[in-house]
Every structure is written in structure tokens, then in C-alpha cells.
Design a protein around this motif. Structure first.
Motif, mmCIF file in Angstrom:
data_model
loop_
_atom_site.group_PDB
_atom_site.id
_atom_site.type_symbol
_atom_site.label_atom_id
_atom_site.label_comp_id
_atom_site.label_asym_id
_atom_site.label_seq_id
_atom_site.Cartn_x
_atom_site.Cartn_y
_atom_site.Cartn_z
ATOM 1 N N THR A 1 58.600 -65.917 -5.725
ATOM 2 C CA THR A 1 58.202 -66.544 -4.607
ATOM 3 C C THR A 1 58.662 -67.920 -4.889
ATOM 4 O O THR A 1 58.511 -68.303 -3.526
ATOM 5 N N SER B 1 61.645 -69.333 -4.022
ATOM 6 C CA SER B 1 62.522 -68.647 -2.924
ATOM 7 C C SER B 1 62.006 -70.263 -1.883
ATOM 8 O O SER B 1 62.168 -70.566 -1.014
ATOM 9 N N ASN B 2 60.207 -70.401 -2.022
ATOM 10 C CA ASN B 2 59.906 -70.898 -1.040
ATOM 11 C C ASN B 2 60.480 -71.820 -0.277
ATOM 12 O O ASN B 2 60.515 -73.145 0.199
ATOM 13 N N ALA C 1 63.748 -63.375 5.426
ATOM 14 C CA ALA C 1 63.018 -63.530 4.429
ATOM 15 C C ALA C 1 61.126 -63.031 4.719
ATOM 16 O O ALA C 1 60.480 -62.473 4.186
ATOM 17 N N TYR D 1 56.011 -62.826 1.403
ATOM 18 C CA TYR D 1 56.763 -63.637 1.709
ATOM 19 C C TYR D 1 55.940 -64.579 2.446
ATOM 20 O O TYR D 1 55.758 -65.672 2.608
ATOM 21 N N VAL E 1 54.303 -67.620 2.561
ATOM 22 C CA VAL E 1 55.383 -69.078 3.198
ATOM 23 C C VAL E 1 54.230 -70.580 3.391
ATOM 24 O O VAL E 1 53.386 -70.903 3.430
#
Length: 490
Positions: free
Chosen positions: A8, A11-12, A41, A47, A51
Motif C-alpha cells: 500500500t 502504491s501511495n 484506487a 487505500y 492515502v
């Protein structure tokens, strides 16, 4: 678990970096894909909850740059392809913002603190003034921007207050006037979310009344937009100052819409406490007293203009509202003591009845039951269908359990007038039943009224055949007159 968290975080970081990268390049279709990835997302709750602020900060910079570019484009003659991409990017920014706020107080507050509300409003205003050959291309970013404001405001009072401060009344008025039904519906939702009692009071000020009138106009012209009807019934009708301000500023056509919403609210199941203030009822009763003569123009044919016709229809709608208010709504029974209402109603019934008997016109009684269509309703579209019956209904309501009003009707010679309307009339369905209802209420515990009807019968001034036909008998007993139910074949 640690692997998931690491994924995660990666991805952030990747998305944040990609969004930040947009700022250093000329806009291209790949940038649109980057934003779409972010939007997708943000649909995932995990997420959305993690974020980083940096991603939103970069998104805000992208949005600000787009705002500057669109502002420049509205002044210069930039190529259509470039503007189209800018509008698509703007719409996608708004979608990401919209998704970020779903069930996330954290993100609502974060976006508010970063300044998204101000720049979003600037863009929404700009979109409506952008000169394009095809106006349709602005509707997508407009819709998404308004949806963002809606999601931002749900359950967040600080966001609601900020949105109200920046958009009331002018921007709300602009958004509710956009030539796009979806955008208008979303704007109505945002307005509803922001409203409370204090804000409704602000709407009644002369400088703000146009916004309320626009909502009411949408109730009339686009009744399928649920949010405007909800705003009107949940908020507007419960504020007497606003109702009076709107009514004063409305055309007669618009007044009829307002009154129809009032009737629907009064008739709503389980709405005995319908939330409509007593002061609204007083105002409408006074409006009926002042303007009721307009309905008489329908008999002479002088209602040549649509405005004159609408004025008469307003009177008819006012009467319908007053009938509902005085039917099983205890909070409005003080209307029995209204200084002019009963006298006005009896006088109007007398005038309408006399006009109808003097010559063949719209108020004349009829036995034309063949005019009823296959759907069971009158095929005639006469605006005064049931008008006399409803005048009698209102008189009966105002006399229920009220000795002063019973006596007043007698003094106004209203009892023979009502008895003269016991005959079946196809222009006034159920008039006989309403006449009997009124006579019952006039006779109840009132010996003087009973004596008057007895005297009328002795003098032969009243025809009771209609009452007998309907299964009622006027009977004198111990000097008093009773209205008695009997079998029709007896």
C-alpha cells in the motif's frame, strides 16, 4: 500483514509521484490515465484511509494549473483539442476528489484544509463562462465538481459552512440554472445537504429570494428532480417568513405549484404534525380573503389572458389548502377564529351560486354525467370542478363544534344557501355529501339553527327531496329539528 502495508505504501508513493510528474510536463493523454488510476484506487476503502497528504497536495496543484489554463483559454482562441483535454483532466481531478471523500471524515477535512473548496468553486464558475462551440463538453467536469461538493459536505458541518459561504446565493443560483438536468440535480443535493433552519431564514431576505424562487420553479418545470421537492417540503414550507416572501415574488402560475406542494404535505400519510407553521395558515387565509374575487372572472369570460386565469386558479388552490388545513389538523383549527375567512367563504358561495343560476355559465349546476370519461373522471377540464362543493366543505369545517360560527352562518343567510346546494351536480361531485356534512355541523347543539330550518320547512322555502333521496330526513321533535338517517325505500 506487513507485506500488504508495504504494498500500500509503495502504491501511495508511485501514484503521488505520478501526479506530481504532471506538473512538469505539457498535458497529454497519459496524464489523464494517471489521474484515472488515482480515481480508481480511491474507490478502495483501505487505500482511501491511508492515502498520503502529498498525493492530495499534488492533485491540488494540478487542479490550480488547469484553472489557470482554462481561464487563459477563455480569453484566447486556443485549439479545441487542447481545451477538450483540459476539461477531461479537470473532470478526472474532481472524480478523484469525489471518491476521496466517500465515508472519510479524515479526507473531507484534509481537502478542506488544503484549499480544494476555493479552487473548485473558482473552476465551477469558470466552466459556466468558458466560450466553446460545444457547451456539452463542460457538463462532465461540472457534474463531477458538484458531486465532489456533495460528498465533501455529507456529515461535515465545517465543510457545509464553507460551501455555503462561498456559493450562497449566486453560485447556487447559477448551478441550478445550468442547462443540464444531472448537474442541476446534483446542485440541488448539495443545497439540501447544506441547509438548516438558520440558512433557510437567510433565503427569505429580498437579496436572496431568487434562489428560493428558482428551487420552486424547478419543482414546477422539472418535478422528477426529487431534491428540489424535498428542499421545498422539508425546509421551505416550514419557514413562514420564506413562504410569505416567495408567495409575494411569485407569478400566479408559480403560486399554484407552491400550494400544490402544501396540499401534498398536508395529505401525506401520518403527517398530522406536518411541520407547517400556523402563521403560514393565517397568511394563506388572508390571501384567500384578499384575492378570492378573481375566480368570478371565469363566469363572464373576462379571463381572456393566461395571467387572469392563473389568478383564478390560485384562488381555487388556496381554497383546497384551507379545506385540508381545517380537516383533522388540530394545529390549524384556530382558523375558525380568523376574522374574515368564514364571512368571505359564505359570501363567495352566495355569489357563485347566484351567478350559476342567473344564466348558463361555468358555475351553473349540471346533470351531464355522460361527460365522465372512461377513466372515471370528468372529461371536461373546467377549472372550477368541485369549487362550490369545496366552499361548502370549508364552511362545514369552520362550523364544526363552533357555536359562534354556526350563528354567523345563520345570520349571513347561509343555511338556506347550503340547503339549495343539496342537489346532485356533475360539476361538483359530492356536493350533496358536503352540504349534508355542513348542515350537520350547523345544527349540532344549536337550537336557533334547528329552529330556522324548521321554519323554512313550514314556510315551504326549502326543498328536502334531495336530502330524502340521499337517505336523510328532516324531522321535528319537541320543537327541535333533527337530521335523521333513514332507509331510501322507507
Amino acid at each position: 500483514m506487513q507485506a500488504n502495508m508495504a504494498a500500500t505504501t509503495d502504491s501511495n508513493m508511485n501514484i503521488s509521484a505520478s501526479i506530481a510528474g504532471i506538473l512538469n510536463e505539457e498535458h497529454c493523454p497519459e496524464h489523464l490515465q494517471v489521474l484515472k488510476t488515482f480515481t480508481t484506487a480511491l474507490r478502495d476503502k483501505e487505500y482511501r484511509d491511508t492515502v498520503e497528504e502529498e498525493a492530495f497536495s499534488s492533485l491540488l496543484k494540478v487542479l490550480s494549473r488547469l484553472c489557470d489554463e482554462l481561464q487563459a483559454a477563455s480569453c484566447d482562441n486556443q485549439d479545441l483539442q487542447s481545451i477538450t483535454l483540459q476539461l477531461q483532466l479537470t473532470a478526472e481531478c474532481f472524480r478523484a476528489q469525489r471518491n476521496a471523500c466517500v465515508q472519510s471524515t479524515r479526507n473531507q477535512s484534509l481537502l478542506r484544509e488544503l484549499g480544494f473548496i476555493d479552487i473548485s468553486f473558482k473552476l465551477l464558475s469558470l466552466l459556466q463562462t468558458t466560450r466553446l462551440e460545444s457547451r456539452d463538453s463542460i457538463f462532465e467536469p461540472l457534474r463531477c465538481g458538484i458531486q465532489f461538493l456533495g460528498n465533501l459536505s455529507v456529515g461535515n458541518q465545517m465543510c457545509k459552512d464553507d460551501i455555503w459561504r462561498l456559493s450562497f446565493p449566486n453560485l447556487f443560483l447559477q448551478l441550478l440554472s445550468v442547462d443540464d438536468e444531472k448537474a442541476v440535480n446534483y446542485a440541488s443535493m448539495v443545497l439540501h445537504t447544506c441547509l438548516d433552519e438558520a440558512k433557510v431564514e437567510e433565503l427569505s431576505d429580498p437579496q436572496n429570494i431568487q434562489l428560493a424562487l428558482r428551487v420552486m420553479e424547478l419543482c414546477r418545470t422539472q418535478p422528477d428532480l426529487d431534491w428540489t421537492v424535498i428542499i421545498a417540503t422539508q425546509y421551505f414550507l416550514k419557514c413562514s417568513a420564506l413562504v410569505e416572501s416567495m408567495y409575494s415574488g411569485m407569478s400566479h402560475h408559480e403560486r399554484v405549484t407552491l400550494l400544490e406542494l402544501l396540499i401534498a404535505q398536508l395529505q401525506e400519510e401520518h403527517s398530522r404534525d406536518c411541520g407547517i407553521p400556523p402563521s403560514v395558515a393565517s397568511f394563506l387565509a388572508s390571501s384567500f380573503h384578499t384575492g378570492c374575487g378573481a375566480v368570478l372572472t371565469l363566469a363572464t369570460g373576462s379571463a381572456s389572458s393566461d395571467e387572469v386565469l392563473q389568478e383564478a386558479l390560485t384562488v381555487i388552490s388556496l381554497l383546497d389548502v384551507l379545506c385540508e388545513m381545517t380537516s383533522d389538523h388540530r394545529q390549524f383549527m384556530f382558523l375558525q377564529d380568523h376574522p374574515d375567512l368564514l364571512v368571505t367563504t359564505v359570501a363567495l358561495l352566495e355569489q357563485v351560486h347566484a351567478i350559476g343560476k342567473a344564466s348558463k355559465n361555468i358555475f351553473s349546476a349540471a346533470q351531464n354525467f355522460s361527460a365522465f370519461g372512461e377513466d372515471g373522471g370528468p372529461s371536461s377540464h373546467s377549472p372550477v370542478i368541485s369549487f362550490k362543493a369545496h366552499l361548502i366543505r370549508l364552511i362545514g369545517n369552520l362550523c364544526y363544534g363552533n357555536t359562534n360560527n354556526q350563528n354567523k352562518v345563520r345570520e349571513l343567510e347561509g343555511i338556506p344557501l347550503i340547503l339549495d346546494n343539496c342537489n346532485v351536480d356533475s360539476n361538483n361531485p359530492f356536493i350533496s355529501q358536503w352540504a349534508i356534512f355542513a348542515i350537520r355541523n350547523l345544527l349540532e347543539h344549536n337550537k336557533q339553527n334547528q329552529e330556522q330550518i324548521a321554519a323554512l320547512e313550514r314556510q315551504g322555502n326549502a326543498d328536502y327531496s334531495a336530502l330524502r333521496e340521499l337517505g336523510f330526513l328532516v324531522e321535528e321533535r319537541d320543537g327541535s329539528l333533527l337530521l335523521k338517517t333513514v332507509r331510501k325505500d322507507s
